[in-house]
Design an enzyme around this catalytic site. Structure first.
Site, PDB file in Angstrom:
ATOM      1  N   ARG A 182      -1.492  -1.409  14.627  1.00 45.90           N
ATOM      2  CA  ARG A 182      -0.309  -1.981  15.286  1.00 45.90           C
ATOM      3  C   ARG A 182      -0.705  -2.519  16.655  1.00 45.90           C
ATOM      4  O   ARG A 182      -1.506  -1.912  17.361  1.00 45.90           O
ATOM      5  CB  ARG A 182       0.775  -0.909  15.488  1.00 45.90           C
ATOM      6  CG  ARG A 182       1.404  -0.404  14.200  1.00 45.90           C
ATOM      7  CD  ARG A 182       2.385  -1.431  13.623  1.00 45.90           C
ATOM      8  NE  ARG A 182       2.992  -0.949  12.372  1.00 45.90           N
ATOM      9  CZ  ARG A 182       2.483  -1.138  11.148  1.00 45.90           C
ATOM     10  NH1 ARG A 182       1.358  -1.803  11.004  1.00 45.90           N
ATOM     11  NH2 ARG A 182       3.103  -0.674  10.087  1.00 45.90           N
ATOM     12  N   LYS A 220       4.456 -11.058   9.727  1.00 52.39           N
ATOM     13  CA  LYS A 220       3.790 -10.942   8.420  1.00 52.39           C
ATOM     14  C   LYS A 220       4.311 -12.016   7.456  1.00 52.39           C
ATOM     15  O   LYS A 220       5.519 -12.119   7.226  1.00 52.39           O
ATOM     16  CB  LYS A 220       4.082  -9.543   7.871  1.00 52.39           C
ATOM     17  CG  LYS A 220       3.303  -9.175   6.640  1.00 52.39           C
ATOM     18  CD  LYS A 220       3.279  -7.671   6.512  1.00 52.39           C
ATOM     19  CE  LYS A 220       2.871  -7.211   5.141  1.00 52.39           C
ATOM     20  NZ  LYS A 220       2.746  -5.749   5.085  1.00 52.39           N
ATOM     21  N   ARG A 243       0.835  -1.195   0.000  1.00 49.63           N
ATOM     22  CA  ARG A 243       0.000   0.000   0.000  1.00 49.63           C
ATOM     23  C   ARG A 243       0.870   1.246   0.000  1.00 49.63           C
ATOM     24  O   ARG A 243       2.004   1.224   0.492  1.00 49.63           O
ATOM     25  CB  ARG A 243      -0.916  -0.006   1.228  1.00 49.63           C
ATOM     26  CG  ARG A 243      -1.910  -1.165   1.210  1.00 49.63           C
ATOM     27  CD  ARG A 243      -2.988  -1.008   2.243  1.00 49.63           C
ATOM     28  NE  ARG A 243      -2.474  -0.765   3.572  1.00 49.63           N
ATOM     29  CZ  ARG A 243      -3.114  -0.047   4.487  1.00 49.63           C
ATOM     30  NH1 ARG A 243      -4.265   0.517   4.200  1.00 49.63           N
ATOM     31  NH2 ARG A 243      -2.595   0.112   5.688  1.00 49.63           N
TER      32      ARG A 243
HETATM   33  P1  ATP Z   1      -0.150  -1.684   7.309  1.00 55.17           P
HETATM   34  O1  ATP Z   1       0.554  -2.240   8.516  1.00 55.17           O
HETATM   35  O2  ATP Z   1      -0.664  -0.329   7.491  1.00 55.17           O
HETATM   36  O3  ATP Z   1      -1.126  -2.642   6.714  1.00 55.17           O
HETATM   37  P2  ATP Z   1       2.183  -2.183   5.944  1.00 55.17           P
HETATM   38  O4  ATP Z   1       3.315  -1.427   6.548  1.00 55.17           O
HETATM   39  O5  ATP Z   1       1.995  -3.619   6.324  1.00 55.17           O
HETATM   40  O6  ATP Z   1       0.908  -1.423   6.228  1.00 55.17           O
HETATM   41  P3  ATP Z   1       1.835  -2.934   3.257  1.00 55.17           P
HETATM   42  O7  ATP Z   1       1.616  -2.055   2.122  1.00 55.17           O
HETATM   43  O8  ATP Z   1       0.722  -3.812   3.676  1.00 55.17           O
HETATM   44  O9  ATP Z   1       2.320  -2.025   4.420  1.00 55.17           O
HETATM   45  O10 ATP Z   1       3.107  -3.855   2.971  1.00 55.17           O
HETATM   46  C1  ATP Z   1       4.367  -3.289   2.686  1.00 55.17           C
HETATM   47  C2  ATP Z   1       5.287  -3.487   3.876  1.00 55.17           C
HETATM   48  O11 ATP Z   1       5.410  -4.891   4.170  1.00 55.17           O
HETATM   49  C3  ATP Z   1       6.722  -3.035   3.634  1.00 55.17           C
HETATM   50  O12 ATP Z   1       6.856  -1.673   3.973  1.00 55.17           O
HETATM   51  C4  ATP Z   1       7.542  -3.939   4.534  1.00 55.17           C
HETATM   52  O13 ATP Z   1       7.577  -3.436   5.850  1.00 55.17           O
HETATM   53  C5  ATP Z   1       6.736  -5.204   4.593  1.00 55.17           C
HETATM   54  N1  ATP Z   1       7.220  -6.265   3.665  1.00 55.17           N
HETATM   55  C6  ATP Z   1       7.783  -6.134   2.451  1.00 55.17           C
HETATM   56  N2  ATP Z   1       8.035  -7.317   1.910  1.00 55.17           N
HETATM   57  C7  ATP Z   1       7.621  -8.241   2.802  1.00 55.17           C
HETATM   58  C8  ATP Z   1       7.610  -9.659   2.832  1.00 55.17           C
HETATM   59  N3  ATP Z   1       8.049 -10.397   1.812  1.00 55.17           N
HETATM   60  N4  ATP Z   1       7.111 -10.261   3.926  1.00 55.17           N
HETATM   61  C9  ATP Z   1       6.622  -9.568   4.960  1.00 55.17           C
HETATM   62  N5  ATP Z   1       6.601  -8.217   4.999  1.00 55.17           N
HETATM   63  C10 ATP Z   1       7.099  -7.569   3.937  1.00 55.17           C
END
Ligand code: ATP
Length: 280
Positions: free
Chosen positions: A277, A144, A80
């Site tokens: 969070r 994640k 995003r």
């Molecule tokens: P939110 O927590 O608000 O949903 P987010 O920070 O998770 O947002 P997203 O757009 O959902 O943002 O995902 C991008 C983020 O995920 C990146 O900024 C990084 O921190 C994390 N990310 C990137 N690649 C991976 C991966 N392969 N596995 C897990 N996390 C990742």
């Protein structure tokens, strides 16, 4: 799961993961293993691309039906708000599905949550038990493990959704260390036939999309709440790093807003560029 196999086809045996696992993905094998709802999807596999979402968004004017695009290597995956999504060939499953809706863009509200439910329920059938983090992440033990990015475009009175999905199968230590948050890989998925996994995911997504087009998020909200990672736990909703709301995570309502019980009562938060969070 039995519905996914044509009756004459043997179930592929689990085999040990190797870096070339995703190299075995083929459109023909995936199509052969799909359930009826996914049979009209045009399945494509490319060796390498920047972003499968970007490719499908660019292809929309020429599309006449749903298309699945899988990249064995996605160099510049997106999350995003332009955040990066990291993947490695053979260590990640990265794909996007373009799907047309008869109704306009407003009807797509809540779709990321329905996609999350579908992914989590399908992955559980393969031994990967994930929980959902609002609005678009799949977590394994709080880390994640997969992400969803939905982009959309108006199409006359209707709309297109391009549903991008990245799943960590077996990320190497260097990649994990380079990420700015705790991440996980879904090891059970790396040990199974990738064509079978893709066919199961595509079939479940197609069935969900047909239902979502008719009924919206309503049939999926309770299922989302059963998989909620932070039910009853202290959480914060952040905007630009600043806490907008703090309280106890409740779940989602029937239109996909996140419900949080704060000192000032229950608040319903719309997905936008806000982040959820956990609080220590
Ligand atoms: P939110 O927590 O608000 O949903 P987010 O920070 O998770 O947002 P997203 O757009 O959902 O943002 O995902 C991008 C983020 O995920 C990146 O900024 C990084 O921190 C994390 N990310 C990137 N690649 C991976 C991966 N392969 N596995 C897990 N996390 C990742």
């Amino acid at each position: 799961m039995s519905g996914i196999f044509p009756c004459c086809m043997a179930v592929p045996k689990a085999s040990r993961y190797n870096a070339g696992m995703t190299a075995l993905l083929t459109p023909e094998q995936i199509a052969a293993l799909c359930r009826p709802a996914a049979q009209r999807v045009d399945v494509r596999v490319v060796e390498e691309t920047g972003s499968t979402n970007a490719d499908l968004m660019a292809a929309l004017p020429g599309l006449t039906g749903p298309r699945l695009l899988i990249a064995r290597h996605q160099r510049a995956g997106r999350g995003r708000a332009g955040r990066p999504w990291q993947s490695r060939p053979g260590q990640s499953l990265t794909f996007s599905l373009a799907w047309k809706f008869e109704r306009g863009l407003q009807a797509l509200v809540g779709l990321p949550l329905a996609v999350g439910v579908t992914l989590a329920e399908t992955l559980a059938l393969f031994g990967a038990e994930v929980r959902l983090k609002w609005p678009n992440d799949l977590l394994l033990e709080g880390r994640k493990a997969a992400g969803i990015l939905i982009e959309s475009a108006a199409a006359g009175p209707g709309s297109w959704a391009v549903i991008g999905i990245g799943i960590n199968l077996a990320l190497d230590e260097e990649t994990v260390a380079g990420l700015d948050r705790p991440v996980a890989s879904l090891a059970p998925l790396a040990a199974i036939d990738q064509n079978l996994l893709m066919a199961a995911l595509l079939s479940a997504l197609a069935e969900m999309l047909e239902e979502f087009a008719q009924q919206g998020l309503a049939p999926f909200a309770a299922r989302w709440n059963r998989l909620h990672a932070y039910a009853g736990q202290p959480v914060a909703i952040l905007e630009n790093g600043r806490a907008l709301h703090e309280g106890i995570g409740v779940g989602v309502d029937e239109v996909g807003r996140f419900l949080i019980d704060t000192g000032a009562g229950r608040v319903a938060v719309m997905a936008g560029d806000v982040s959820l969070r956990p609080k220590e």
